[in-house]
Design a protein around this motif. Sequence first.
Motif, PDB file in Angstrom:
ATOM      1  N   SER A 290       0.827  -1.214   0.000  1.00 42.16           N
ATOM      2  CA  SER A 290       0.000   0.000   0.000  1.00 42.16           C
ATOM      3  C   SER A 290       0.857   1.258   0.000  1.00 42.16           C
ATOM      4  CB  SER A 290      -0.922   0.005   1.220  1.00 42.16           C
ATOM      5  OG  SER A 290      -1.894  -1.010   1.121  1.00 42.16           O
ATOM      6  N   TRP A 291       2.002   1.223   0.684  1.00 41.33           N
ATOM      7  CA  TRP A 291       2.880   2.395   0.677  1.00 41.33           C
ATOM      8  C   TRP A 291       3.258   2.779  -0.744  1.00 41.33           C
ATOM      9  CZ3 TRP A 291       6.958   0.512   4.829  1.00 41.33           C
ATOM     10  CH2 TRP A 291       6.308   0.353   6.054  1.00 41.33           C
ATOM     11  N   ILE A 292       3.522   1.762  -1.561  1.00 41.96           N
ATOM     12  CA  ILE A 292       3.878   2.016  -2.960  1.00 41.96           C
ATOM     13  C   ILE A 292       2.668   2.541  -3.721  1.00 41.96           C
ATOM     14  CG2 ILE A 292       4.430   0.833  -5.130  1.00 41.96           C
ATOM     15  CD1 ILE A 292       6.411  -0.886  -3.546  1.00 41.96           C
ATOM     16  N   GLU A 293       1.528   1.867  -3.571  1.00 43.46           N
ATOM     17  CA  GLU A 293       0.330   2.235  -4.327  1.00 43.46           C
ATOM     18  C   GLU A 293      -0.180   3.630  -3.975  1.00 43.46           C
ATOM     19  OE1 GLU A 293      -1.397  -2.336  -4.804  1.00 43.46           O
ATOM     20  OE2 GLU A 293      -2.273  -0.969  -3.326  1.00 43.46           O
ATOM     21  N   ASP A 295       1.715   6.105  -2.942  1.00 41.59           N
ATOM     22  CA  ASP A 295       2.821   7.068  -3.091  1.00 41.59           C
ATOM     23  C   ASP A 295       3.276   7.626  -1.748  1.00 41.59           C
ATOM     24  OD1 ASP A 295       3.331   6.991  -5.853  1.00 41.59           O
ATOM     25  OD2 ASP A 295       1.609   8.290  -6.243  1.00 41.59           O
ATOM     26  N   LEU A 296       3.217   6.794  -0.715  1.00 35.35           N
ATOM     27  CA  LEU A 296       3.746   7.212   0.578  1.00 35.35           C
ATOM     28  C   LEU A 296       5.265   7.113   0.596  1.00 35.35           C
ATOM     29  CD1 LEU A 296       1.200   5.619   3.095  1.00 35.35           C
ATOM     30  CD2 LEU A 296       1.256   7.950   2.198  1.00 35.35           C
ATOM     31  N   ILE A 297       5.814   6.284  -0.280  1.00 33.91           N
ATOM     32  CA  ILE A 297       7.263   6.140  -0.387  1.00 33.91           C
ATOM     33  C   ILE A 297       7.666   6.202  -1.859  1.00 33.91           C
ATOM     34  CG2 ILE A 297       7.510   4.785   1.727  1.00 33.91           C
ATOM     35  CD1 ILE A 297       7.694   2.258   0.002  1.00 33.91           C
ATOM     36  N   ASP A 298       8.930   6.533  -2.079  1.00 34.65           N
ATOM     37  CA  ASP A 298       9.473   6.530  -3.434  1.00 34.65           C
ATOM     38  C   ASP A 298      10.095   5.192  -3.788  1.00 34.65           C
ATOM     39  OD1 ASP A 298       9.234   9.511  -4.248  1.00 34.65           O
ATOM     40  OD2 ASP A 298      10.118   9.593  -2.248  1.00 34.65           O
ATOM     41  N   TYR A 299      10.682   4.532  -2.781  1.00 35.40           N
ATOM     42  CA  TYR A 299      11.292   3.218  -2.995  1.00 35.40           C
ATOM     43  C   TYR A 299      11.041   2.321  -1.790  1.00 35.40           C
ATOM     44  CZ  TYR A 299      14.205   5.461  -6.618  1.00 35.40           C
ATOM     45  OH  TYR A 299      14.651   6.157  -7.709  1.00 35.40           O
ATOM     46  N   ALA A 300      10.802   1.046  -2.072  1.00 33.03           N
ATOM     47  CA  ALA A 300      10.860   0.001  -1.051  1.00 33.03           C
ATOM     48  C   ALA A 300      12.110  -0.819  -1.324  1.00 33.03           C
ATOM     49  CB  ALA A 300       9.621  -0.886  -1.109  1.00 33.03           C
ATOM     50  N   LEU A 301      13.017  -0.859  -0.348  1.00 33.55           N
ATOM     51  CA  LEU A 301      14.206  -1.691  -0.465  1.00 33.55           C
ATOM     52  C   LEU A 301      13.896  -3.021   0.210  1.00 33.55           C
ATOM     53  CD1 LEU A 301      15.366   1.295  -0.866  1.00 33.55           C
ATOM     54  CD2 LEU A 301      17.551   0.270  -0.252  1.00 33.55           C
ATOM     55  N   VAL A 302      13.717  -4.046  -0.606  1.00 26.74           N
ATOM     56  CA  VAL A 302      13.246  -5.344  -0.141  1.00 26.74           C
ATOM     57  C   VAL A 302      14.431  -6.159   0.366  1.00 26.74           C
ATOM     58  CG1 VAL A 302      12.024  -7.438  -0.790  1.00 26.74           C
ATOM     59  CG2 VAL A 302      11.369  -5.253  -1.815  1.00 26.74           C
ATOM     60  N   MET A 303      14.422  -6.486   1.637  1.00 38.54           N
ATOM     61  CA  MET A 303      15.550  -7.189   2.254  1.00 38.54           C
ATOM     62  C   MET A 303      15.470  -8.691   1.961  1.00 38.54           C
ATOM     63  SD  MET A 303      15.779  -5.131   5.898  1.00 38.54           S
ATOM     64  CE  MET A 303      14.093  -5.539   6.361  1.00 38.54           C
TER      65      MET A 303
END
Length: 387
Positions: A290-293, A295-303
């Motif tokens: 949801s953060w991506i959808e 636009d709460l964040i510009d990037y998610a760095l997936v660990m």
Amino acid sequence: MIRQIFIIVFILIKISFSEGSSSLESKGIWIVRHSLYSKEDIDSALIYAYNSGYNKLFVQIRGRGDAFYNSKYVKKNSNINNEFDPLAYAVQLGHALGLEIHAWFNTYILWSANLKPEDSNHILFKNPHWTEADQYGKMDYAIELSANKYPGWEGVFLSPLHPQVNQYLFTLIKEIIDNYDIDGVHLDYIRFQDKFYGFNPTGCEEFDKIYGIDPRDLSRGLISQRFGYEQSYIDSIQYLWKQYKVESINNLLIMLKEYKMQLNQRIIISTAVKPHIIESKERWFQDWKSWIELDLIDYALVMNYTPKNLEFNKLIELINQNINIEDKHKVIIGIAAYNQEAKSVVDKINISKLNGFNGISIFSYNAHEEDLNWFEPIIRTFGPSRN
């Protein structure tokens, strides 16, 4: 299983003929706070990153409730000369080298050592009731730090549910944005410690005010059919409680997004997230889909730190199934350097590219800072370096 093995073998055969053939847009690396103690430490890390072709540097400026920068609110880490500002120097050098500098900020985790902080003004002492509590009601500030913990224990966490915590963290992040010419803020540990946490007493009372149920009674089994509750009601309350925890974290990102909109300069907000896109929300209440959808964040760095190619690929495929194709550029695949050979990291970079992800970040520079030649196979997959 046989089909999955065949797919991975096919991918690895394919990448053996195409290694380094396509460039990555985002080539990131995490730089742990121990490399920010002095100018010499920062010089070594940043010049290495420049020569190796990285373009996004995530430099850790908040580790355990301390600061690797000048702050009105937080004491500077005791290993740093009080006259030295690591973040200011990293930004100055990084920008001179043409690198993006992202301030890596440990969000809700507060402490993890076996002894309490030496700083009497540490937030753990000043506001102990802001810390997290487990389903049995035990608060993190009351844990005997020198005693044995359960294997998954990570440390003392601030509670996203306490109404003052997000405002406090927002104040700290805003201070960094306002005073440093950083390219972005990178939020780590932006989650609950685990599913059985999230019972901060004040947070539970706030939920009770809204819905008329103490969520601690859910975990105690008091909201059940045994006591006359309809199953549909129980399911509804459980859903509302889960969403309440999810939204408590979302609210911090909403505050940052609203502040971003007031600024004239662009500031990138990124988060380090758990790799299983569904379990991330269900277990850690970290709803990065949801953060991506939204636009709460510009990037998610997936660990995606598993050393196993099959498991790595399964997690990548799950992301592909749940992320809109137009949002894939917002996903940067994090790959571990501390638990596998360099060739295995190379395989995972290429698996990421073949799955349509054009950004990676390596965790971390510090994993092999005593032998930087270890990274050479990885650097070659980036294509031509700046040397």
